[in-house]
Design a protein around this motif. Structure first.
Motif, PDB file in Angstrom:
ATOM      1  N   UNK A   1       3.358   0.654   3.073  1.00 27.15           N
ATOM      2  CA  UNK A   1       3.163  -0.458   4.020  1.00 27.15           C
ATOM      3  C   UNK A   1       3.088  -1.762   3.233  1.00 27.15           C
ATOM      4  N   UNK A   2       3.637  -2.818   3.807  1.00 27.12           N
ATOM      5  CA  UNK A   2       3.575  -4.149   3.181  1.00 27.12           C
ATOM      6  C   UNK A   2       2.371  -4.890   3.752  1.00 27.12           C
TER       7      UNK A   2
ATOM      8  N   UNK B   1      -0.253   4.873  -7.258  1.00 31.42           N
ATOM      9  CA  UNK B   1      -0.413   6.059  -6.417  1.00 31.42           C
ATOM     10  C   UNK B   1      -0.235   7.326  -7.256  1.00 31.42           C
ATOM     11  N   UNK B   2       0.776   7.329  -8.110  1.00 36.63           N
ATOM     12  CA  UNK B   2       1.023   8.521  -8.953  1.00 36.63           C
ATOM     13  C   UNK B   2      -0.154   8.746  -9.893  1.00 36.63           C
TER      14      UNK B   2
ATOM     15  N   UNK C   1       0.855  -1.190   0.000  1.00 30.73           N
ATOM     16  CA  UNK C   1       0.000   0.000   0.000  1.00 30.73           C
ATOM     17  C   UNK C   1       0.893   1.244   0.000  1.00 30.73           C
ATOM     18  N   UNK C   2       0.667   2.128  -0.965  1.00 26.78           N
ATOM     19  CA  UNK C   2       1.331   3.437  -0.974  1.00 26.78           C
ATOM     20  C   UNK C   2       0.226   4.454  -0.760  1.00 26.78           C
ATOM     21  N   UNK C   3       0.386   5.312   0.229  1.00 31.11           N
ATOM     22  CA  UNK C   3      -0.727   6.192   0.580  1.00 31.11           C
ATOM     23  C   UNK C   3      -0.237   7.566   1.037  1.00 31.11           C
ATOM     24  N   UNK C   4      -1.124   8.539   0.900  1.00 34.13           N
ATOM     25  CA  UNK C   4      -0.796   9.923   1.278  1.00 34.13           C
ATOM     26  C   UNK C   4      -0.633  10.025   2.786  1.00 34.13           C
ATOM     27  N   UNK C   5       0.257  10.897   3.183  1.00 41.46           N
ATOM     28  CA  UNK C   5       0.464  11.130   4.610  1.00 41.46           C
ATOM     29  C   UNK C   5       0.911  12.571   4.791  1.00 41.46           C
TER      30      UNK C   5
ATOM     31  N   UNK D   1      10.692   4.567  -8.993  1.00 42.81           N
ATOM     32  CA  UNK D   1      10.207   4.641  -7.609  1.00 42.81           C
ATOM     33  C   UNK D   1      10.208   6.057  -7.053  1.00 42.81           C
ATOM     34  N   UNK D   2      10.490   7.037  -7.894  1.00 46.53           N
ATOM     35  CA  UNK D   2      10.553   8.422  -7.401  1.00 46.53           C
ATOM     36  C   UNK D   2       9.178   9.070  -7.431  1.00 46.53           C
ATOM     37  N   UNK D   3       8.750   9.555  -6.260  1.00 45.67           N
ATOM     38  CA  UNK D   3       7.532  10.366  -6.182  1.00 45.67           C
ATOM     39  C   UNK D   3       7.971  11.738  -5.715  1.00 45.67           C
ATOM     40  N   UNK D   4       7.540  12.750  -6.435  1.00 41.75           N
ATOM     41  CA  UNK D   4       8.050  14.093  -6.193  1.00 41.75           C
ATOM     42  C   UNK D   4       7.342  14.729  -4.988  1.00 41.75           C
TER      43      UNK D   4
END
Ligand code: SF4
Ligand code: SF4
Length: 225
Positions: free
Chosen positions: A19-20, A37-38, A4-8, A134-137
């Motif tokens: 999170x795995x 996510x992007x 899970x990739x999520x906003x924080x 894997x880069x999120x700006x």
């Protein structure tokens, strides 16, 4: 969904966390989750400025396999030792003492050699490296940042190991772009979770992460539902 990739919300502003959700999650699951996510973010983090293509781009063994598999003809790589050919022509090998760093090659101005500067697009998009994928700006949590670093560092260690082994097998002198008292030693580069793996689908995150990082990434698995 295995990852899970999520906003924080973070101290410096909007960010993201990872999170795995499944202990069998692979690096490809992680990359897919980042990509989702992007794509689904209502406020896309990428504005297309191309600045991230002017940074050092470290390489993993699987990054180089992807370049070889997808772009061998286009890049003019030989049949016998394509990994060595790629490293010689398209990478930058820096050696200081026993420490080796391998990144993508860059132009005189400092841009990634695969950046099409006039159109601000990646000319090797289909095979772009783990660091690029894997880069999120935006800001990231410590565990998200550590996960990315541990993946890249482990993958590069395997690449260095292959570079040393294959150079020896091919009877080629080590090709180094920049050397400072260079003395790389094969004994410093042990087999790891990337060894003998040809794609990111084959690499399990649990084989790469330190115990502390794995405990943090999987902490949600242990919560009572
Ligand atoms: S990810 Fe960020 S730095 Fe890279 S092109 Fe997009 S906005 Fe620019
Ligand atoms: S490989 Fe492509 S995405 Fe990655 S830095 Fe180079 S131009 Fe940018």
């Amino acid at each position: 969904m295995k990852i899970k990739v999520f906003s924080k919300s973070l101290a410096k502003g909007p960010g993201y966390d990872v999170a795995v959700l499944d202990p069998q999650a692979t690096v490809q699951d992680y990359l897919d989750a980042i990509n989702n996510f992007i794509e689904q973010n209502t406020d896309p983090p990428c504005k297309g400025c191309d600045e991230c293509c002017w940074e050092r781009i470290p390489l993993t063994s699987i990054d180089v396999f992807n370049y070889v598999n997808h772009l061998r003809d286009q890049l003019g790589l030989g049949q016998d030792w394509p990994l060595l050919d790629f490293l010689e022509k398209y990478a930058y090998i820096y050696v200081e003492g026993r420490v080796v760093d391998i990144s993508l090659g860059y132009t005189m101005e400092g841009a990634c050699r695969f950046l099409n500067q006039s159109e601000r697009i990646c000319s090797s998009y289909v095979a772009r490296s783990l660091v690029c994928q894997s880069f999120i700006c935006m800001e990231s949590t410590q565990r998200a940042s550590e996960l990315r670093s541990e993946l890249v560092n482990t993958g590069m260690d395997e690449l260095v190991r292959l570079w040393l082994v294959q150079s020896q097998q091919a009877g080629r002198q080590l090709f180094i772009h920049e050397a400072h008292r260079a003395a790389p030693q094969l004994e410093d580069y042990h087999v790891n979770g990337f060894t003998n793996k040809k794609s990111y689908q084959e690499v399990l995150l649990k084989d790469i992460c330190s115990k502390r990082l794995w405990a943090s990434l999987t902490s949600e698995l242990k919560k009572p539902s």
